[in-house]
Write a protein that holds these residues in place. Structure first.
Motif, PDB file in Angstrom:
ATOM      1  N   ALA A  11       2.098 -31.046  34.878  1.00  0.00           N
ATOM      2  CA  ALA A  11       1.180 -31.800  34.023  1.00  0.00           C
ATOM      3  C   ALA A  11       0.029 -32.330  34.850  1.00  0.00           C
ATOM      4  N   ALA A  12      -1.022 -32.793  34.161  1.00  0.00           N
ATOM      5  CA  ALA A  12      -2.145 -33.405  34.859  1.00  0.00           C
ATOM      6  C   ALA A  12      -1.673 -34.698  35.523  1.00  0.00           C
ATOM      7  N   PRO A  13      -2.285 -35.084  36.629  1.00  0.00           N
ATOM      8  CA  PRO A  13      -1.878 -36.308  37.321  1.00  0.00           C
ATOM      9  C   PRO A  13      -2.017 -37.537  36.422  1.00  0.00           C
ATOM     10  N   VAL A  14      -1.102 -38.480  36.613  1.00  0.00           N
ATOM     11  CA  VAL A  14      -1.169 -39.738  35.882  1.00  0.00           C
ATOM     12  C   VAL A  14      -2.360 -40.539  36.395  1.00  0.00           C
ATOM     13  N   THR A  15      -3.160 -41.094  35.498  1.00  0.00           N
ATOM     14  CA  THR A  15      -4.362 -41.832  35.862  1.00  0.00           C
ATOM     15  C   THR A  15      -4.184 -43.328  35.678  1.00  0.00           C
ATOM     16  N   LEU A  16      -5.156 -44.081  36.185  1.00  0.00           N
ATOM     17  CA  LEU A  16      -5.143 -45.530  35.953  1.00  0.00           C
ATOM     18  C   LEU A  16      -5.205 -45.836  34.466  1.00  0.00           C
ATOM     19  N   GLN A  17      -5.950 -45.015  33.708  1.00  0.00           N
ATOM     20  CA  GLN A  17      -6.058 -45.208  32.267  1.00  0.00           C
ATOM     21  C   GLN A  17      -4.688 -45.087  31.609  1.00  0.00           C
ATOM     22  N   ASN A  18      -3.883 -44.094  32.032  1.00  0.00           N
ATOM     23  CA  ASN A  18      -2.536 -43.921  31.484  1.00  0.00           C
ATOM     24  C   ASN A  18      -1.681 -45.161  31.747  1.00  0.00           C
ATOM     25  N   VAL A  19      -1.764 -45.673  32.970  1.00  0.00           N
ATOM     26  CA  VAL A  19      -0.979 -46.854  33.330  1.00  0.00           C
ATOM     27  C   VAL A  19      -1.451 -48.059  32.526  1.00  0.00           C
ATOM     28  N   ALA A  20      -2.775 -48.198  32.366  1.00  0.00           N
ATOM     29  CA  ALA A  20      -3.330 -49.325  31.606  1.00  0.00           C
ATOM     30  C   ALA A  20      -2.847 -49.305  30.167  1.00  0.00           C
ATOM     31  N   SER A  26      -6.209 -53.805  30.908  1.00  0.00           N
ATOM     32  CA  SER A  26      -7.405 -53.033  31.216  1.00  0.00           C
ATOM     33  C   SER A  26      -7.217 -52.211  32.482  1.00  0.00           C
ATOM     34  N   VAL A  27      -8.075 -51.206  32.648  1.00  0.00           N
ATOM     35  CA  VAL A  27      -8.033 -50.389  33.864  1.00  0.00           C
ATOM     36  C   VAL A  27      -8.327 -51.248  35.085  1.00  0.00           C
ATOM     37  N   MET A  28      -9.258 -52.201  34.941  1.00  0.00           N
ATOM     38  CA  MET A  28      -9.593 -53.085  36.058  1.00  0.00           C
ATOM     39  C   MET A  28      -8.370 -53.886  36.507  1.00  0.00           C
ATOM     40  N   THR A  29      -7.583 -54.358  35.541  1.00  0.00           N
ATOM     41  CA  THR A  29      -6.390 -55.129  35.876  1.00  0.00           C
ATOM     42  C   THR A  29      -5.382 -54.259  36.619  1.00  0.00           C
ATOM     43  N   VAL A  30      -5.236 -53.012  36.174  1.00  0.00           N
ATOM     44  CA  VAL A  30      -4.322 -52.089  36.859  1.00  0.00           C
ATOM     45  C   VAL A  30      -4.788 -51.866  38.293  1.00  0.00           C
ATOM     46  N   SER A  31      -6.090 -51.663  38.464  1.00  0.00           N
ATOM     47  CA  SER A  31      -6.633 -51.428  39.792  1.00  0.00           C
ATOM     48  C   SER A  31      -6.361 -52.611  40.709  1.00  0.00           C
ATOM     49  N   ARG A  32      -6.582 -53.811  40.205  1.00  0.00           N
ATOM     50  CA  ARG A  32      -6.340 -54.999  41.017  1.00  0.00           C
ATOM     51  C   ARG A  32      -4.862 -55.165  41.340  1.00  0.00           C
ATOM     52  N   ALA A  33      -4.018 -54.914  40.351  1.00  0.00           N
ATOM     53  CA  ALA A  33      -2.571 -55.085  40.556  1.00  0.00           C
ATOM     54  C   ALA A  33      -2.036 -54.121  41.598  1.00  0.00           C
ATOM     55  N   LEU A  34      -2.537 -52.888  41.582  1.00  0.00           N
ATOM     56  CA  LEU A  34      -2.025 -51.873  42.502  1.00  0.00           C
ATOM     57  C   LEU A  34      -2.629 -51.975  43.892  1.00  0.00           C
ATOM     58  N   SER A  35      -3.863 -52.455  43.976  1.00  0.00           N
ATOM     59  CA  SER A  35      -4.527 -52.540  45.279  1.00  0.00           C
ATOM     60  C   SER A  35      -4.246 -53.845  45.989  1.00  0.00           C
ATOM     61  N   GLY A  36      -3.831 -54.876  45.226  1.00  0.00           N
ATOM     62  CA  GLY A  36      -3.614 -56.185  45.827  1.00  0.00           C
ATOM     63  C   GLY A  36      -4.895 -56.944  46.045  1.00  0.00           C
ATOM     64  N   LEU A  49       3.236 -52.647  37.560  1.00  0.00           N
ATOM     65  CA  LEU A  49       4.050 -51.905  38.514  1.00  0.00           C
ATOM     66  C   LEU A  49       5.175 -51.149  37.812  1.00  0.00           C
ATOM     67  N   ALA A  50       5.754 -51.770  36.810  1.00  0.00           N
ATOM     68  CA  ALA A  50       6.817 -51.107  36.049  1.00  0.00           C
ATOM     69  C   ALA A  50       6.275 -49.893  35.310  1.00  0.00           C
ATOM     70  N   ALA A  51       5.084 -50.044  34.707  1.00  0.00           N
ATOM     71  CA  ALA A  51       4.469 -48.925  33.984  1.00  0.00           C
ATOM     72  C   ALA A  51       4.114 -47.791  34.941  1.00  0.00           C
ATOM     73  N   ALA A  52       3.572 -48.133  36.097  1.00  0.00           N
ATOM     74  CA  ALA A  52       3.203 -47.127  37.085  1.00  0.00           C
ATOM     75  C   ALA A  52       4.425 -46.370  37.577  1.00  0.00           C
ATOM     76  N   SER A  53       5.526 -47.103  37.780  1.00  0.00           N
ATOM     77  CA  SER A  53       6.757 -46.473  38.240  1.00  0.00           C
ATOM     78  C   SER A  53       7.335 -45.553  37.172  1.00  0.00           C
ATOM     79  N   GLU A  54       7.318 -46.008  35.929  1.00  0.00           N
ATOM     80  CA  GLU A  54       7.879 -45.210  34.827  1.00  0.00           C
ATOM     81  C   GLU A  54       7.085 -43.921  34.610  1.00  0.00           C
ATOM     82  N   LEU A  55       5.770 -44.009  34.753  1.00  0.00           N
ATOM     83  CA  LEU A  55       4.928 -42.827  34.543  1.00  0.00           C
ATOM     84  C   LEU A  55       4.831 -41.926  35.778  1.00  0.00           C
ATOM     85  N   GLY A  56       5.322 -42.427  36.921  1.00  0.00           N
ATOM     86  CA  GLY A  56       5.240 -41.645  38.152  1.00  0.00           C
ATOM     87  C   GLY A  56       3.838 -41.618  38.722  1.00  0.00           C
ATOM     88  N   TYR A  57       3.116 -42.741  38.597  1.00  0.00           N
ATOM     89  CA  TYR A  57       1.741 -42.798  39.077  1.00  0.00           C
ATOM     90  C   TYR A  57       1.701 -42.742  40.602  1.00  0.00           C
TER      91      TYR A  57
END
Length: 360
Positions: A11-20, A26-36, A49-57
């Motif tokens: 499949a296509a890679p999981v994106t920040l939009q998918n995690v958001a 928002s995508v901005m919130t995902v970016s901040r959460a993942l980058s610290g 983090l739970a959403a990113a883990s579940e989707l395999g981001y």
């Protein structure tokens, strides 16, 4: 044909939009959460983090590099993955890095750093990492000079061969050497030999300094015949001890600059028909796991490798984030007395074995 899922191999890679969308933020919130970077409420961060883990981001490091953002990756540069000490340090560094939700890249250079074929390592690692740790490196002085001019955050672990403006986190090798020899002196030994290791990091030289200082403090002159060269390997400890035992007046105790050479020293003592510690005491340095399993169990100086590794990661992170940093951190070693050291043989009493038999 089954429908491909997000994060699956085809499949296509999981994106920040998918995690958001999954986390309902928002995508901005995902970016901040993942980058610290930037504030995100802890509950929101946990949901992301739970959403990113579940989707395999999987974060796209290349994209981060192009944006000039932090990669949240720490690089480790080593020279010898066969070294027990290096592997212990890497293990402790890995735990410390993961505790900060960062990843680790290990680059093993089999050559002495500074050769013309390795001048591009910094450029490679700079693109992948936020900062670099150098573990027991074989560094030419010119390479150190080049590193000092680099803007990439870096920390040297257990390096003390030359003075440098780079931050260094290490064990106190000189005082550890003094403690090893003082232990043998307290047992009545006066003919104490030293087996040195390679000169790459300066640790062996510092341990030899401690050896010489302890003898001088006890009023004993350093006998150059009792100083043998090794390379930190077990075979070199065996060979060096063979030469020491062949002296007209051999040592009653041997301080090896690391445990592996101490193992070789004990093998050589036995090969000469002598006993450890009744005829010759042996003490090492590092306290690698095997030290407590050999026979007899090895007396040694324990390096606090976990504390050294954690402090090195903390120092590197301070430099990456621009926080107040320190230039040096030094940790004391701990004397561990086991079975390989004992009282000096009684003067005039010939030891058992081949050397004693040769006199008859």
């Amino acid at each position: 044909m089954p429908e491909a899922k997000l994060g699956s191999a085809d499949a296509a890679p999981v994106t920040l939009q998918n995690v958001a969308e999954k986390a309902g933020v928002s995508v901005m919130t995902v970016s901040r959460a993942l980058s610290g970077e930037g504030y995100v409420a802890e509950k929101t961060r946990a949901r992301v983090l739970a959403a990113a883990s579940e989707l395999g981001y999987s974060p796209n490091i290349s994209a981060r590099m192009m944006r000039g953002s932090r990669t949240n990756v720490i690089g480790v540069l080593v020279n010898d993955l066969q070294s027990t000490v290096i592997n212990e340090i890497i293990g402790a560094v890995s735990v410390a890095v993961r505790a900060h939700n960062m990843d680790l890249i290990i680059y093993n250079s089999i050559e002495e750093l500074g050769s013309s074929t390795r001048t591009g390592i910094n450029q490679i690692m700079r693109g992948l990492c936020d900062g670099l740790l150098f573990i027991l490196p074989r560094l030419k002085d010119g390479y150190i000079d080049m590193l000092e001019q680099s803007s990439l955050p870096m920390v040297l672990i257990n390096y003390c061969r030359t003075e440098t403006t780079l931050p260094v986190v290490r064990g106190d090798n000189r005082m550890g050497g003094r403690e090893a020899v003082n232990h043998l002196l307290q047992l009545g030994h006066r003919r104490i030999a030293f087996i040195g290791g390679s000169a790459h990091t300066g640790q062996s030289q510092e341990r030899q300094r401690g050896y010489a200082e302890a003898l001088k403090a006890a009023g004993i002159a350093v006998d150059k015949q009792l100083i043998a060269a090794g390379d930190f390997g077990q075979l070199s400890g065996f060979q060096a001890t063979g030469k020491l035992l062949a002296l007209a007046e051999p040592p009653t105790a041997i301080f090896a600059a690391n445990d592996e050479m101490a193992f070789g020293a004990m093998d050589a003592v036995r090969a000469h028909g002598l006993r450890v510690p009744q005829d010759v005491s042996v003490i090492g340095f590092d306290d690698i796991p095997a030290a407590s399993h050999v026979h007899p169990k090895l007396s040694t100086l324990r390096q606090p490798l976990t504390a050294i590794s954690e402090a090195a990661v903390q120092e590197l992170l301070r430099r990456i984030t621009g926080a107040d940093a320190q230039q040096r951190a030094e940790f004391p070693s701990q004397l561990v007395v086991r079975e390989s050291t004992g009282p000096a043989p009684v003067a005039g009493k010939a030891p058992r074995g081949k050397r004693a038999a040769a006199k008859h």
